[in-house]
Design a protein around this motif. Structure first.
Motif, PDB file in Angstrom:
ATOM      1  N   LEU A   1       0.813  -1.219   0.000  1.00 28.79           N
ATOM      2  CA  LEU A   1       0.000   0.000   0.000  1.00 28.79           C
ATOM      3  C   LEU A   1       0.845   1.267   0.000  1.00 28.79           C
ATOM      4  O   LEU A   1       0.318   2.354  -0.219  1.00 28.79           O
ATOM      5  CB  LEU A   1      -0.938   0.013   1.205  1.00 28.79           C
ATOM      6  CG  LEU A   1      -2.200  -0.845   1.113  1.00 28.79           C
ATOM      7  CD1 LEU A   1      -3.055  -0.682   2.360  1.00 28.79           C
ATOM      8  CD2 LEU A   1      -3.011  -0.478  -0.128  1.00 28.79           C
ATOM      9  N   ILE A   2       2.152   1.161   0.220  1.00 31.57           N
ATOM     10  CA  ILE A   2       3.006   2.330   0.112  1.00 31.57           C
ATOM     11  C   ILE A   2       2.864   2.971  -1.252  1.00 31.57           C
ATOM     12  O   ILE A   2       2.973   4.200  -1.406  1.00 31.57           O
ATOM     13  CB  ILE A   2       4.503   1.959   0.380  1.00 31.57           C
ATOM     14  CG1 ILE A   2       5.381   3.226   0.429  1.00 31.57           C
ATOM     15  CG2 ILE A   2       5.026   1.008  -0.661  1.00 31.57           C
ATOM     16  CD1 ILE A   2       5.081   4.160   1.580  1.00 31.57           C
ATOM     17  N   GLU A   3       2.552   2.177  -2.261  1.00 31.62           N
ATOM     18  CA  GLU A   3       2.388   2.717  -3.605  1.00 31.62           C
ATOM     19  C   GLU A   3       1.152   3.607  -3.703  1.00 31.62           C
ATOM     20  O   GLU A   3       1.114   4.532  -4.516  1.00 31.62           O
ATOM     21  CB  GLU A   3       2.327   1.569  -4.630  1.00 31.62           C
ATOM     22  CG  GLU A   3       3.614   0.755  -4.664  1.00 31.62           C
ATOM     23  CD  GLU A   3       3.623  -0.348  -5.716  1.00 31.62           C
ATOM     24  OE1 GLU A   3       2.664  -0.389  -6.525  1.00 31.62           O
ATOM     25  OE2 GLU A   3       4.569  -1.139  -5.735  1.00 31.62           O
ATOM     26  N   GLU A   4       0.135   3.338  -2.880  1.00 25.88           N
ATOM     27  CA  GLU A   4      -1.040   4.205  -2.822  1.00 25.88           C
ATOM     28  C   GLU A   4      -0.742   5.443  -1.980  1.00 25.88           C
ATOM     29  O   GLU A   4      -1.112   6.555  -2.359  1.00 25.88           O
ATOM     30  CB  GLU A   4      -2.227   3.451  -2.256  1.00 25.88           C
ATOM     31  CG  GLU A   4      -2.753   2.340  -3.141  1.00 25.88           C
ATOM     32  CD  GLU A   4      -3.248   2.866  -4.479  1.00 25.88           C
ATOM     33  OE1 GLU A   4      -3.917   3.917  -4.503  1.00 25.88           O
ATOM     34  OE2 GLU A   4      -2.941   2.237  -5.521  1.00 25.88           O
ATOM     35  N   PHE A   5      -0.069   5.244  -0.848  1.00 28.34           N
ATOM     36  CA  PHE A   5       0.253   6.391   0.011  1.00 28.34           C
ATOM     37  C   PHE A   5       1.200   7.368  -0.679  1.00 28.34           C
ATOM     38  O   PHE A   5       1.186   8.569  -0.392  1.00 28.34           O
ATOM     39  CB  PHE A   5       0.875   5.895   1.319  1.00 28.34           C
ATOM     40  CG  PHE A   5      -0.133   5.452   2.341  1.00 28.34           C
ATOM     41  CD1 PHE A   5      -0.805   6.375   3.129  1.00 28.34           C
ATOM     42  CD2 PHE A   5      -0.416   4.098   2.501  1.00 28.34           C
ATOM     43  CE1 PHE A   5      -1.732   5.956   4.067  1.00 28.34           C
ATOM     44  CE2 PHE A   5      -1.350   3.679   3.436  1.00 28.34           C
ATOM     45  CZ  PHE A   5      -2.021   4.610   4.225  1.00 28.34           C
TER      46      PHE A   5
END
Length: 293
Positions: free
Chosen positions: A284-288
């Protein structure tokens, strides 16, 4: 007995935090000069041994190290500019809250005016200043921090993050994100359990245990983020997303606000739609890391 041969220091700005900084230096034996626009705020510190400078110029000249603690970065520059402060040769440490862009611009401004500049962030309440619990972050030229680290240690646990003067501000807001996220998650759970008659004090020990367990995952998850690879060693994101749906359903059924779990699930759903459902939660770092849609 205090060692009055300790390095002198100047504090500009005597709000609650600035006063706590000055008091800690005095307690550690540092000759301490103070200045504040409202002069009466210096009275208690003067009674404890501080010198009250009549002008900002005199305050700056009294010590090789000046710490500024005001409301914001604009106030720092306006105050020093208003008084045409001579910063030449001064080491200026700015412990005023602001963002990283303001820190970098203030560093450039200070350097143009002849000062050596460090930026900082205080991760503590005023009552903790002078104890090891007070964490104070610094960023800017390493040699400047090293030269004054023994003096700064009077304030608490001091750390140098790197040469970029914006790093302290970035760490500050990252720490706030962590703090609010933990507290918000606890409040969500407290509200849910409250519908069953469980009070906050009963839930708090369990919540603390969960927070401690999750904190233990961070080093391993950090390795995945830094490597850009997220093998599902514990659970897959799609499994977490199903649990998020349960939390939303439970909250709505209990009449508890579900905005927070819905936000998290929306991010997870976007990641799953992008093909990451079989990867582990840190993906989810890619979304954040994306701008707000």
């Amino acid at each position: 007995m205090n060692d009055r041969t300790a390095a002198p220091v100047t504090i500009i700005g005597l709000g609650l935090m600035g006063s706590a900084l000055a008091a800690a230096f005095l307690k550690a034996g540092h000759p301490t000069t103070v200045w504040n626009r409202t002069t009466a705020k210096a009275d208690r510190l003067v009674a404890e041994g501080a010198e009250q400078a009549p002008t900002i110029g005199a305050a700056l000249k009294a010590s090789p190290l000046t710490i500024v603690c005001l409301t914001d970065y604009q106030a720092v520059r306006e105050l020093l500019g208003e008084h045409e402060a001579d910063l030449d040769g001064t080491t200026l440490i700015n412990l005023t809250s602001g963002d990283s862009a303001q820190a970098r611009e203030t560093a450039r401004w200070a350097e143009r005016n002849g000062a050596r500049y460090l930026d900082g962030a205080i991760m503590a309440v005023p009552s903790a200043i002078g104890t090891a619990e007070a964490v104070i972050l610094h960023s800017g030229p390493g040699p400047e921090f090293a030269a004054h680290e023994p003096t700064l240690a009077a304030l608490g646990t001091v750390t140098h993050l790197g040469a970029d003067p914006g790093l302290a501000s970035l760490y500050d807001v990252a720490g706030l994100a962590m703090m609010w996220s933990v507290l918000n998650a606890w409040l969500q759970g407290t509200a849910l359990l409250g519908t069953a008659g469980v009070d906050a004090a009963s839930y708090a020990p369990f919540a603390r245990q969960i927070a401690t367990v999750v904190a233990g995952w961070l080093p391993g998850y950090a390795e995945q983020v830094d490597a850009g690879s997220y093998p599902a060693e514990v659970s897959a994101l799609e499994t977490d997303a199903r649990a998020m749906a349960h939390l939303i359903e439970e909250s709505e059924a209990a009449g508890v606000n579900a905005d927070l779990p819905k936000l998290l699930k929306a991010m997870a759903d976007r990641s799953i739609a992008a093909g990451h459902g079989a990867e582990q939660y840190p993906v989810l770092i890619e979304e954040f890391a994306k701008p707000t849609p």
